[in-house]
Design a protein around this motif. Sequence first.
Motif, short mmCIF file in Angstrom:
data_model
loop_
_atom_site.label_atom_id
_atom_site.label_comp_id
_atom_site.label_asym_id
_atom_site.label_seq_id
_atom_site.Cartn_x
_atom_site.Cartn_y
_atom_site.Cartn_z
N LYS A 131 47.26 65.46 5.36
CA LYS A 131 47.28 65.52 6.71
C LYS A 131 48.55 65.01 7.51
O LYS A 131 49.22 65.67 8.42
N ALA A 132 49.39 64.43 6.16
CA ALA A 132 50.61 64.99 6.20
C ALA A 132 51.59 66.10 6.47
O ALA A 132 52.27 66.39 7.38
N MET A 133 50.70 66.86 5.51
CA MET A 133 50.95 68.81 5.88
C MET A 133 50.52 69.21 7.47
O MET A 133 51.34 69.52 7.83
N GLY A 134 49.74 68.62 7.51
CA GLY A 134 48.76 68.79 8.99
C GLY A 134 49.75 68.16 10.36
O GLY A 134 50.38 69.06 11.17
N MET A 135 50.62 67.58 10.05
CA MET A 135 51.09 66.77 10.76
C MET A 135 52.74 67.65 10.65
O MET A 135 53.04 68.20 11.53
N SER A 136 53.22 68.35 9.73
CA SER A 136 54.50 68.71 10.30
C SER A 136 53.96 69.92 10.68
O SER A 136 54.78 70.39 11.29
N LEU A 137 52.71 70.64 10.66
CA LEU A 137 53.05 71.76 10.71
C LEU A 137 52.37 71.48 12.93
O LEU A 137 53.10 72.20 13.01
N LEU A 138 51.69 70.94 12.62
CA LEU A 138 51.63 70.67 14.45
C LEU A 138 53.35 70.22 15.11
O LEU A 138 53.38 70.77 15.91
N MET A 139 54.29 69.60 14.45
CA MET A 139 55.28 69.04 14.64
C MET A 139 56.65 70.32 15.07
O MET A 139 56.59 70.61 15.87
N ARG A 140 56.01 70.94 13.92
CA ARG A 140 57.18 71.87 14.12
C ARG A 140 56.23 72.97 15.24
O ARG A 140 57.51 74.19 15.90
N GLN A 141 55.30 73.10 15.37
CA GLN A 141 54.86 73.80 16.68
C GLN A 141 55.49 73.46 17.59
O GLN A 141 56.08 74.32 18.90
N ARG A 142 55.44 72.24 18.09
CA ARG A 142 56.05 71.04 19.47
C ARG A 142 57.50 71.89 19.82
O ARG A 142 57.97 71.06 20.34
N ASP A 143 58.27 71.04 18.42
CA ASP A 143 59.79 71.23 18.11
C ASP A 143 60.49 71.46 16.45
O ASP A 143 59.52 70.59 15.68
N TRP A 144 61.15 72.99 16.67
CA TRP A 144 60.96 72.79 15.46
C TRP A 144 61.79 71.83 14.47
O TRP A 144 62.25 71.88 13.37
N HIS A 145 63.09 71.27 15.19
CA HIS A 145 64.35 70.35 14.50
C HIS A 145 63.53 68.45 14.73
O HIS A 145 64.02 68.00 14.94
N TYR A 146 61.90 68.70 15.00
CA TYR A 146 61.15 67.55 15.40
C TYR A 146 61.90 66.11 14.43
O TYR A 146 61.82 65.15 14.34
N GLN A 147 61.85 66.55 12.88
CA GLN A 147 62.59 65.63 11.60
C GLN A 147 64.14 65.07 12.03
O GLN A 147 64.06 63.92 11.42
N ASP A 148 64.94 65.88 13.21
CA ASP A 148 66.40 65.28 13.75
C ASP A 148 66.57 64.00 14.30
O ASP A 148 67.33 64.18 14.60
N ASN A 149 65.04 63.79 14.98
CA ASN A 149 65.18 62.38 15.85
C ASN A 149 64.22 61.63 15.76
O ASN A 149 63.75 62.05 14.77
N PRO A 150 64.49 60.81 16.22
CA PRO A 150 63.15 59.50 15.78
C PRO A 150 62.14 58.88 16.91
O PRO A 150 61.89 58.30 16.28
N ASP A 151 61.95 60.15 17.57
CA ASP A 151 61.25 59.88 18.77
C ASP A 151 60.29 59.33 17.37
O ASP A 151 59.47 60.16 16.71
N ILE A 152 59.25 59.16 18.04
CA ILE A 152 57.78 58.97 18.12
C ILE A 152 57.03 59.95 17.86
O ILE A 152 56.80 60.62 18.75
N LYS A 153 56.15 60.35 16.93
CA LYS A 153 55.65 61.68 16.77
C LYS A 153 54.24 61.72 17.09
O LYS A 153 53.53 62.58 17.79
N TRP A 154 53.58 60.53 16.71
CA TRP A 154 52.25 61.43 17.41
C TRP A 154 51.72 59.14 17.49
O TRP A 154 52.28 58.21 17.18
N ASN A 155 50.16 59.19 18.00
CA ASN A 155 49.71 58.53 18.14
C ASN A 155 49.11 57.22 16.61
O ASN A 155 49.33 57.91 15.70
N PHE A 156 49.38 56.48 16.62
CA PHE A 156 49.09 55.45 15.42
C PHE A 156 51.01 54.69 14.17
O PHE A 156 50.54 54.60 13.36
N THR A 157 51.33 54.87 15.27
CA THR A 157 53.15 54.97 14.13
C THR A 157 53.47 53.31 14.61
O THR A 157 53.19 52.86 15.27
#
Length: 184
Positions: free
Chosen positions: A123-149
């Motif tokens: 699930k973590a790998m899947g979320m990482s791949l999904l996030m990379r498609q949306r924003d290559w630098h998703y790890q660099d900000n504190p935004d909520i990435k998905w539901n159920f955070t």
Amino acid sequence: MTIYDFTLTDNKGRSVPCRKFRGKILLIVNTATRCGFTPQYKALEALYQKYKEQGLEIIDIPCNQFLSQAPGSDQEIQSFCSLKYHTTFPRMKKADVNGAHELPLYKYLKSQQGFHGFGSGLKAMGMSLLMRQRDWHYQDNPDIKWNFTKFLVNREGAVVARFEPTTAMSEVEAGVAACLKAAT
């Protein structure tokens, strides 16, 4: 500023000052009714039933920002959660958790506990791949990435942990139990 300085609106349109929860352990969750993580409602309700008498409050804030997975009115969301998952914890009005219209509470929560990754596993790998498609630098900000955070707040109002939707509910429960134990 503390968490107790914020006010939310419940799903019936009433103001809910966060100071109402002073002295409680809070688990604040952005949710959705049509998400792969929606079955977490069952685990959240079980956690609530197990620990509410010891001071746990779960604050459910539906959010439609992630692929429109929380469609419907506040009443439709309430009915879905009550009928399908028998939830009894407080549910707030649907709101944004990122961006120009985000709840001020979420800006504060993210400033206290930023994004630290999705962990390991499929699930973590899947979320990482999904996030990379949306924003290559998703790890660099504190935004909520998905539901159920989930954000865990101790009895003193400190935001002590952030759990991504890929975090095992057993780990979330361990965090809640540790807060409850520390408070006694």
